[in-house]
Design an enzyme around this catalytic site. Sequence first.
Site, PDB file in Angstrom:
ATOM      1  N   SER A 111       0.831  -1.195   0.000  1.00 19.47           N
ATOM      2  CA  SER A 111       0.000   0.000   0.000  1.00 19.47           C
ATOM      3  C   SER A 111       0.870   1.251   0.000  1.00 19.47           C
ATOM      4  CB  SER A 111      -0.907  -0.004   1.240  1.00 19.47           C
ATOM      5  OG  SER A 111      -1.730   1.129   1.250  1.00 19.47           O
ATOM      6  N   GLY A 112       0.577   2.168  -0.921  1.00 26.09           N
ATOM      7  CA  GLY A 112       1.344   3.404  -1.026  1.00 26.09           C
ATOM      8  C   GLY A 112       2.534   3.324  -1.948  1.00 26.09           C
ATOM      9  N   THR A 116      -1.898   2.650  -8.218  1.00 29.75           N
ATOM     10  CA  THR A 116      -3.028   3.321  -8.876  1.00 29.75           C
ATOM     11  C   THR A 116      -2.536   4.349  -9.883  1.00 29.75           C
ATOM     12  OG1 THR A 116      -4.449   2.977  -6.949  1.00 29.75           O
ATOM     13  CG2 THR A 116      -5.073   4.719  -8.475  1.00 29.75           C
ATOM     14  N   ASN A 161      -1.147   5.606   3.102  1.00 30.95           N
ATOM     15  CA  ASN A 161      -1.375   6.106   1.750  1.00 30.95           C
ATOM     16  C   ASN A 161      -2.524   7.104   1.784  1.00 30.95           C
ATOM     17  OD1 ASN A 161      -1.626   6.532  -0.975  1.00 30.95           O
ATOM     18  ND2 ASN A 161      -2.065   4.411  -1.512  1.00 30.95           N
ATOM     19  N   SER A 164      -5.492   5.624  -0.841  1.00 33.93           N
ATOM     20  CA  SER A 164      -5.403   4.168  -0.868  1.00 33.93           C
ATOM     21  C   SER A 164      -6.651   3.562  -1.491  1.00 33.93           C
ATOM     22  CB  SER A 164      -5.226   3.633   0.556  1.00 33.93           C
ATOM     23  OG  SER A 164      -5.188   2.226   0.558  1.00 33.93           O
ATOM     24  N   SER A 165      -6.448   2.646  -2.420  1.00 30.00           N
ATOM     25  CA  SER A 165      -7.576   1.929  -3.024  1.00 30.00           C
ATOM     26  C   SER A 165      -8.117   0.934  -2.009  1.00 30.00           C
ATOM     27  CB  SER A 165      -7.138   1.196  -4.296  1.00 30.00           C
ATOM     28  OG  SER A 165      -6.691   2.093  -5.274  1.00 30.00           O
ATOM     29  N   GLY A 388      -2.894  -2.961  -2.160  1.00 36.99           N
ATOM     30  CA  GLY A 388      -1.577  -3.515  -1.888  1.00 36.99           C
ATOM     31  C   GLY A 388      -1.511  -4.223  -0.552  1.00 36.99           C
ATOM     32  N   GLU A 390      -0.779  -4.816   3.109  1.00 39.86           N
ATOM     33  CA  GLU A 390      -0.782  -3.788   4.141  1.00 39.86           C
ATOM     34  C   GLU A 390      -0.809  -4.406   5.534  1.00 39.86           C
ATOM     35  OE1 GLU A 390      -4.177  -1.507   3.034  1.00 39.86           O
ATOM     36  OE2 GLU A 390      -5.602  -2.811   4.036  1.00 39.86           O
TER      37      GLU A 390
END
Length: 1212
Positions: A111-112, A116, A161, A164-165, A388, A390
């Site tokens: 994540s981050g 994306t 993030n 973050s998605s 991602g 995490e």
Amino acid sequence: MTHQKHHWQSHNVKQSGVDDMVLLTKITDSAIVDNLKKRYMDDQIFTYIGPVLVSVNPFKQMPYFTDKEVELYQGAALYENPPHIYALADDMYRNMLIDSENQCVIISGESGAGKTVAAKFIMSYISKVSGGGARVQRVKDIILQSNPLLEAFGNAKTVRNNNSSRFGKYFEIQFSRGGEPDGGNISNFLLEKSRVVTQNQNERNFHIFYQLLSGASAEQKESLGIATPDYYYYLNQSGCYTVDEMNDSKDFQETMEAMGVIGLTPDDQYSVLQLVASVLHLGNISFAESGNYAAVENEDFLAYPAFLLGIEQAALRTKLTSRVMDSKWGGKSETIDVTLNVEQANYTRDALAKALHSRLFDFLVNAVNIAIRKDYVEFNIGVLDIYGFEIFQRNGFEQFCINFVNEKLQQIFIELTLKAEQEEYVQEGIHWRPIEYFNNKIVCDLVESKSPPGVMCVLDDTCATMHAVSEGADQKFLGKLVGAVGSHEHFQQFSAGFVIHHYAGKVSYDVDGFCEKNRDVLFKDLIELMQQSEYDFIRNLFPDDTSVRSRPSTAGSKIKTQCNKLVATLMKCVPHYIRCIKPNETKRAHDWEEKRVTHQVEYLGLKENVRVRRAGFAYRRPFIKFLNRYAILTPETWPRWRGEEKGGIKHLMNHVNMDPDQWQCGKTKLFVKNPESLFLLEEMRDRKFDGFARVIQKAFRQFNARRKYQEIKEEACQVVWNKKERKRGSLNRNFIGDYIGLENKPEVRQFAGKRERIEFSDTVNKYDRRFKSVKRDLMLSAKFLYLIGREVVKKGPEKGQIKEVLKRQIPIETIQAIGLSTMQDDFFVLQVANEYDSLLESVFKTEFLHVLSKSYKAKTHSDLRLIFANTLEFKVKKGGWGGGGARNVNFSRGSSDVPVLKASGKVMSVSIGQGLPKDSKPEVRNIMRGKRNNAPRGGGRGGYGRQPQPQHQQRHQPQHHPQQQQQQQASRRQAPGRPEPGGGYPRPGGHAPPPPHAATPPPPSIQSSYAPQGRVFSIVSQPPQQQRGPPRSQYNGGDRGRAGLGQAPPPPHGYAPNGRAPHGPAHGGGPPPAQNQGRFRLPSNTHQHAQPKLPQMGQQRRARAPSNSSGPQDSDFMRTPDAGVAGIQRRKSQQRSQRPVPGGNRPKPKPNPKPSLPKCKAMYDYAAQDTDEISFSADDILEVVKEDPSGWWTGRFRGKEGLFPGNYVEKI
């Protein structure tokens, strides 16, 4: 090792480290990290490992994503320019068109790490380089605008993030065979619904809630009851309302614009915002204990959510505090009303809020798919942008599912880049030394395995025995889990949960809430309540049939099914990989955390990837595909090799003198070791198309002399103006002059003088006395007209060879006249004094006549005589039995633009369709700008009246006849919709089955004002006797807890759906709707009840506020995670791979024969339903590895081991 220079177009780029880590002199994790750091500090964020792209998040805007870079990477080879995501995107796009194969890109990282953003750049690049018309441009707009829309409803700020998605997305961009994006489809996975009702410290809810509160217009705020973020319990728990470098108000406008682009009407857009606001108001309802049962603490807070949802306030209160249960006793069924306690009521309220947001998100995804739906799929490029890996301070069910999906993606990478590649070398008979690596399949099996049961299997089994909101279910699940997988080396237990040693490190999961979130149950009472809404929009979100009593599928089984389906889809495409790396947790540019990056390099397996790529072959293709692409390099293989494919490969490679150590032939594929060898083949192939490059060169020269060419075309038009019909494709084209390429054909050029300038050359058709056509090269200079043919040499040392022969050399002054018809054909008769005539056909006749007229006038000081008639006579050459004499050509009107020839004796009839009018003229160019006014670049092939387009669109845009365009548009309008996906496949039971066959009250009178801190929300009221609507009041509040305000009016009884005004008179209060509200219409009044007023903050005695954010925070979870058992096994595999080869490279002895396994014969066809199953057809022979009493046997078929139903086979 010295690094090669960049391509000449990018020689000014600073050289940092190596572009491709295959070229590293030392292959270690530290060397890879050091190379990435050098490039990162010099703002070079992209690096290759062969075809794999490694991307490091720069945490700032980079300057090399402009149109200049798009042009630089378009059509270039992968290694021709510095590493870039555009190079990978262009490689995907071109391979799709060349090989006619679907492509996909798998973007992975924690994540981050920038996944994306990478997906956005890929879609943006493909949109820019692909052509298309209005329909294609609309698809492009929807593809690009879907990103901000879905991010608003599916992305949120987390501690790792800022964007973050919180959902997974697989976007398939569908293309026509011409490479135009004309459709698409989005598949979404596992939206993190729990974020709607609760967030961790310093995190936010989904972006759309803050966008609405910040960017809504005054009318929207008034009608939706919009206050400050701290007023809403669903937003004030974390104490975080804003995000650095994020403008919620501006983003709201982009979200609304995106809704319009995908085709949502203004009414639907308002309904979306109405539902978003209702979720916020729903969260402000709290419950207090009353006689061991739950009761709504303040009835005022029921009014607004009931108003926005279009339901009765009393019905909402009842469904939140009680539920209907079906009870069976003694064979009888009865319905029981059960009153809920406070905990159950809170769960019910949150379940409704999560369901509303989740179904709204699915509605938006479906709206995008409908807008770009295509009836059939030709080619597609899939972009996987998924959450991602995490680790948070508290990791729950959502993190468990997210990390499981990432575990599966890592397995795909291992399967296709490490395992499958090495296995392919062995299968193809290529000499290969195996490279050890850690295969995380053992972790995937721990989570999803059926036999022995994995975590998800145990969780589903526990949920199947739960009733209502059962206490102690999570601990029961933990106990079962320890009993099932407690001895697994990648599993550990602690008091509150369990630990899994993922490929990316150890993660501790708190089991609290696992069972409830996995059940994912929305009680039918709430579904029926929403189905009673007076808004069509809300009712359509809940189409569920509540009469069906089957057990719903769990969230875990859904994500596992979706994940396996995604894996199957990716396996069908040619994969490309982007490995994203997060350099720090501070989210600052040029901040490098060595330990964190090293950990990511280790668990992503970059070193093993480098070693496999370095020791292996950079390029491989099946024999037939390789021959099809490079057959043009040798005469024997072009256009088709006649013989064994492997023989054709060897002949081709020997012909180009490629070193034998650079390529190997396997059993079905050719393997090329270094990219440089492949570039050599591509360069030689490009040389074969050098003629096309010369056309481009001439076009460039033509650009510099555009004024001259414009004058030439106008003069040429006057030669036949008002005398002959024009062809559609010839009116506006540029004049080139040399259509043969005399610079490359000295054998043709030799017949003219050394200093004689050739003004025009073309390959024409020449017709003899029997009207048989033969090719002739025509050259025209200021002195002579040459006709050149080819003959086979019959004598001498060159016997049998084909040589150019001068058939005719005509002085310009001896030409008497040129005969032409009045139609759009390309025939003309060359009449020569005292000699025979020539009947010729040339598509460039107008240019030829213009050049000939000028040369004739310069030579004779008189105009060339042109004869226009639909019956032409020409004299033929004397000789043979036919002698001299004359022949006639008669022209008549036909139906086709292609002439139809029919010879009969001494007459040839030519019929051809209607052309452009005789008075047609070329379109006038804007000489200063170098563009034609209202005409497409390059000629009149596309019709008239078009506006100039960007160069990259003109280059790729197909041009059609106007009638064909109308037919295509009509076919698009009449195209039926795409069918929905089919259902599942039943698994075998106890008996062997047969083989499967194939309107609303007025807007509230609320005025809002915000203090600079965004804390004050006021409602300005009027005296009751002057009000037409409900009384208004005023309050101020600075607390973040729940709010209350006086006594609420009775709830509204009904509203018109989608904000449309109903029939009949309107009642109630409130000002009339504003006439200039943009694209929104406020709900119209249908009942006597007015809109409710917002309760005041702090009036509830049990107002809930966020936890104290100023206290000490536990940030240990932000540190680099412990590698765990996966890291230990990785290091062991690396150590094993570095040991010397056993046996000193001596041949291995023959292994002992393996004991034969029992075999069985398939009675029916079986298609695998999961990745751990195997497929087979009737009469296939399988090896039985293990017979299980459950009926699912383990077997081996065609080298693959997996599960299959035992009742589909019979033992042999």
